[in-house]
Motif scaffolding. Structure first.
Motif, PDB file in Angstrom:
ATOM      1  N   VAL A 119       1.019 -13.604  -1.118  1.00 11.36           N
ATOM      2  CA  VAL A 119      -0.017 -13.612   0.112  1.00 11.36           C
ATOM      3  C   VAL A 119      -0.177 -12.302   1.219  1.00 11.36           C
ATOM      4  O   VAL A 119      -1.214 -11.655   1.308  1.00 11.36           O
ATOM      5  CB  VAL A 119       0.127 -14.876   0.988  1.00 11.36           C
ATOM      6  CG1 VAL A 119      -1.686 -14.815   1.662  1.00 11.36           C
ATOM      7  CG2 VAL A 119      -0.200 -16.436   0.281  1.00 11.36           C
ATOM      8  N   ALA A 120       1.063 -12.436   1.326  1.00 11.80           N
ATOM      9  CA  ALA A 120       1.151 -10.567   2.869  1.00 11.80           C
ATOM     10  C   ALA A 120       1.083  -9.541   1.596  1.00 11.80           C
ATOM     11  O   ALA A 120      -0.150  -9.004   2.100  1.00 11.80           O
ATOM     12  CB  ALA A 120       2.596 -10.387   3.472  1.00 11.80           C
ATOM     13  N   CYS A 121       1.062  -9.030   0.492  1.00  7.58           N
ATOM     14  CA  CYS A 121       0.304  -8.179  -0.336  1.00  7.58           C
ATOM     15  C   CYS A 121      -0.816  -8.212  -0.878  1.00  7.58           C
ATOM     16  O   CYS A 121      -1.214  -6.701  -0.973  1.00  7.58           O
ATOM     17  CB  CYS A 121       1.121  -7.794  -1.791  1.00  7.58           C
ATOM     18  SG  CYS A 121       3.212  -8.221  -1.704  1.00  7.58           S
ATOM     19  N   LYS A 122      -1.565  -9.263  -1.243  1.00  6.75           N
ATOM     20  CA  LYS A 122      -2.584  -9.315  -0.923  1.00  6.75           C
ATOM     21  C   LYS A 122      -3.379  -9.203  -0.039  1.00  6.75           C
ATOM     22  O   LYS A 122      -4.504  -7.933   0.279  1.00  6.75           O
ATOM     23  CB  LYS A 122      -3.392 -10.630  -1.507  1.00  6.75           C
ATOM     24  CG  LYS A 122      -4.654 -11.269  -1.465  1.00  6.75           C
ATOM     25  CD  LYS A 122      -4.746 -12.547  -2.175  1.00  6.75           C
ATOM     26  CE  LYS A 122      -6.725 -12.687  -1.898  1.00  6.75           C
ATOM     27  NZ  LYS A 122      -6.938 -14.006  -2.172  1.00  6.75           N
ATOM     28  N   ASN A 123      -3.334  -9.323   1.101  1.00  6.57           N
ATOM     29  CA  ASN A 123      -3.493  -9.031   2.619  1.00  6.57           C
ATOM     30  C   ASN A 123      -3.482  -7.839   2.244  1.00  6.57           C
ATOM     31  O   ASN A 123      -4.684  -7.109   2.948  1.00  6.57           O
ATOM     32  CB  ASN A 123      -2.497  -9.767   3.660  1.00  6.57           C
ATOM     33  CG  ASN A 123      -3.268 -11.999   3.951  1.00  6.57           C
ATOM     34  OD1 ASN A 123      -4.166 -11.583   3.154  1.00  6.57           O
ATOM     35  ND2 ASN A 123      -2.424 -12.559   4.181  1.00  6.57           N
ATOM     36  N   PHE A 124      -2.163  -6.977   2.407  1.00  2.06           N
ATOM     37  CA  PHE A 124      -1.847  -5.568   2.576  1.00  2.06           C
ATOM     38  C   PHE A 124      -3.271  -4.863   1.446  1.00  2.06           C
ATOM     39  O   PHE A 124      -3.747  -3.838   2.247  1.00  2.06           O
ATOM     40  CB  PHE A 124      -0.365  -5.545   2.597  1.00  2.06           C
ATOM     41  CG  PHE A 124      -0.074  -3.946   1.971  1.00  2.06           C
ATOM     42  CD1 PHE A 124      -0.013  -2.894   2.995  1.00  2.06           C
ATOM     43  CD2 PHE A 124      -0.065  -3.370   1.327  1.00  2.06           C
ATOM     44  CE1 PHE A 124      -0.082  -1.962   2.985  1.00  2.06           C
ATOM     45  CE2 PHE A 124       0.615  -1.691   1.048  1.00  2.06           C
ATOM     46  CZ  PHE A 124       0.178  -0.863   1.905  1.00  2.06           C
ATOM     47  N   ILE A 125      -3.316  -5.423   0.712  1.00  7.11           N
ATOM     48  CA  ILE A 125      -3.556  -4.244  -0.168  1.00  7.11           C
ATOM     49  C   ILE A 125      -5.345  -4.300   0.024  1.00  7.11           C
ATOM     50  O   ILE A 125      -6.445  -3.301   0.096  1.00  7.11           O
ATOM     51  CB  ILE A 125      -4.121  -4.771  -1.781  1.00  7.11           C
ATOM     52  CG1 ILE A 125      -2.520  -4.450  -2.274  1.00  7.11           C
ATOM     53  CG2 ILE A 125      -5.302  -4.722  -3.013  1.00  7.11           C
ATOM     54  CD1 ILE A 125      -2.239  -4.590  -3.843  1.00  7.11           C
ATOM     55  N   GLN A 126      -5.657  -5.921   0.616  1.00  6.49           N
ATOM     56  CA  GLN A 126      -7.380  -6.139   0.820  1.00  6.49           C
ATOM     57  C   GLN A 126      -7.647  -4.922   2.274  1.00  6.49           C
ATOM     58  O   GLN A 126      -8.523  -4.208   2.465  1.00  6.49           O
ATOM     59  CB  GLN A 126      -6.968  -7.221   1.366  1.00  6.49           C
ATOM     60  CG  GLN A 126      -7.879  -8.401   0.164  1.00  6.49           C
ATOM     61  CD  GLN A 126      -8.275  -9.739   0.553  1.00  6.49           C
ATOM     62  OE1 GLN A 126      -7.253 -10.334   1.631  1.00  6.49           O
ATOM     63  NE2 GLN A 126      -9.120 -10.721   0.120  1.00  6.49           N
ATOM     64  N   VAL A 127      -6.398  -5.345   2.603  1.00  4.72           N
ATOM     65  CA  VAL A 127      -6.515  -3.918   4.591  1.00  4.72           C
ATOM     66  C   VAL A 127      -6.538  -2.931   3.458  1.00  4.72           C
ATOM     67  O   VAL A 127      -7.619  -1.805   4.077  1.00  4.72           O
ATOM     68  CB  VAL A 127      -5.354  -4.163   4.919  1.00  4.72           C
ATOM     69  CG1 VAL A 127      -6.072  -2.687   6.048  1.00  4.72           C
ATOM     70  CG2 VAL A 127      -5.916  -5.256   5.668  1.00  4.72           C
ATOM     71  N   MET A 128      -6.611  -2.214   2.948  1.00  2.00           N
ATOM     72  CA  MET A 128      -6.000  -1.272   2.367  1.00  2.00           C
ATOM     73  C   MET A 128      -6.996  -0.579   2.068  1.00  2.00           C
ATOM     74  O   MET A 128      -7.774   0.249   2.214  1.00  2.00           O
ATOM     75  CB  MET A 128      -4.600  -1.268   1.820  1.00  2.00           C
ATOM     76  CG  MET A 128      -3.603  -0.531   2.378  1.00  2.00           C
ATOM     77  SD  MET A 128      -3.352   0.524   3.464  1.00  2.00           S
ATOM     78  CE  MET A 128      -3.308   1.906   3.042  1.00  2.00           C
ATOM     79  N   SER A 129      -7.711  -1.078   1.026  1.00  2.00           N
ATOM     80  CA  SER A 129      -9.586  -0.890   0.502  1.00  2.00           C
ATOM     81  C   SER A 129     -10.426  -1.115   1.169  1.00  2.00           C
ATOM     82  O   SER A 129     -11.202  -0.657   1.069  1.00  2.00           O
ATOM     83  CB  SER A 129      -9.043  -1.896  -0.344  1.00  2.00           C
ATOM     84  OG  SER A 129      -8.943  -3.333  -0.452  1.00  2.00           O
ATOM     85  N   SER A 130     -10.145  -1.951   2.447  1.00  2.00           N
ATOM     86  CA  SER A 130     -11.171  -2.226   3.173  1.00  2.00           C
ATOM     87  C   SER A 130     -11.796  -1.076   4.907  1.00  2.00           C
ATOM     88  O   SER A 130     -12.484  -0.271   4.974  1.00  2.00           O
ATOM     89  CB  SER A 130     -11.131  -3.695   3.156  1.00  2.00           C
ATOM     90  OG  SER A 130     -10.554  -3.547   4.356  1.00  2.00           O
ATOM     91  N   ALA A 131     -10.078  -0.770   4.502  1.00  2.00           N
ATOM     92  CA  ALA A 131     -10.017   0.460   5.411  1.00  2.00           C
ATOM     93  C   ALA A 131     -10.858   1.553   5.364  1.00  2.00           C
ATOM     94  O   ALA A 131     -11.588   1.517   6.179  1.00  2.00           O
ATOM     95  CB  ALA A 131      -8.460   1.187   6.329  1.00  2.00           C
ATOM     96  N   GLY A 132     -11.027   2.133   4.698  1.00  2.00           N
ATOM     97  CA  GLY A 132     -12.064   3.438   4.566  1.00  2.00           C
ATOM     98  C   GLY A 132     -12.333   3.738   3.117  1.00  2.00           C
ATOM     99  O   GLY A 132     -12.868   4.367   2.519  1.00  2.00           O
ATOM    100  N   GLY A 133     -12.506   2.173   3.106  1.00  2.00           N
ATOM    101  CA  GLY A 133     -13.570   1.587   1.687  1.00  2.00           C
ATOM    102  C   GLY A 133     -13.782   3.184   0.330  1.00  2.00           C
ATOM    103  O   GLY A 133     -14.205   3.159  -0.713  1.00  2.00           O
TER     104      GLY A 133
END
Length: 102
Positions: free
Chosen positions: A57-71
């Motif tokens: 779950v932490a990995c999923k959250n990390f990838i979501q944050v990385m992809s949403s932070a800069g588009g």
């Protein structure tokens, strides 16, 4: 500068999204400790099912944050896939099958 603002924004979003999971991710990805201000190193015990579930779950959250932070899309490069262990295979399958990450 604009780049520093972007990095500060991404760092804040990562810290917010990962919260208590940050030390666990830093344990697996030591370079994250520079961003998330945690100093944890080592391996994740994939045989500990409850810990591994939290890690996924932490990995999923990390990838979501990385992809949403800069588009920008996130590219996951898997080197030496022939040496993939069972835990890494489960994690990779979970990430690939998750509709929220597409």
């Amino acid at each position: 500068s604009q780049s520093q603002d972007f990095d500060a924004t991404r760092k804040a979003k990562m810290q917010q999204a990962l919260k208590s999971d940050a030390p666990l991710l830093c344990k697996a990805i030591s370079s994250l400790s520079l961003i998330l201000d945690h100093n944890s190193h080592g391996e994740i015990d994939t045989k500990n099912e409850s810990l591994f579930a939290v890690f996924k779950v932490a990995c999923k959250n990390f990838i979501q944050v990385m992809s949403s932070a800069g588009g920008a899309p996130v590219v996951l490069f898997v080197d030496d896939i022939q040496w993939l262990d069972a835990g890494s295979e489960q994690l990779l399958a979970m990430l690939l099958e998750d509709n929220d990450l597409k």
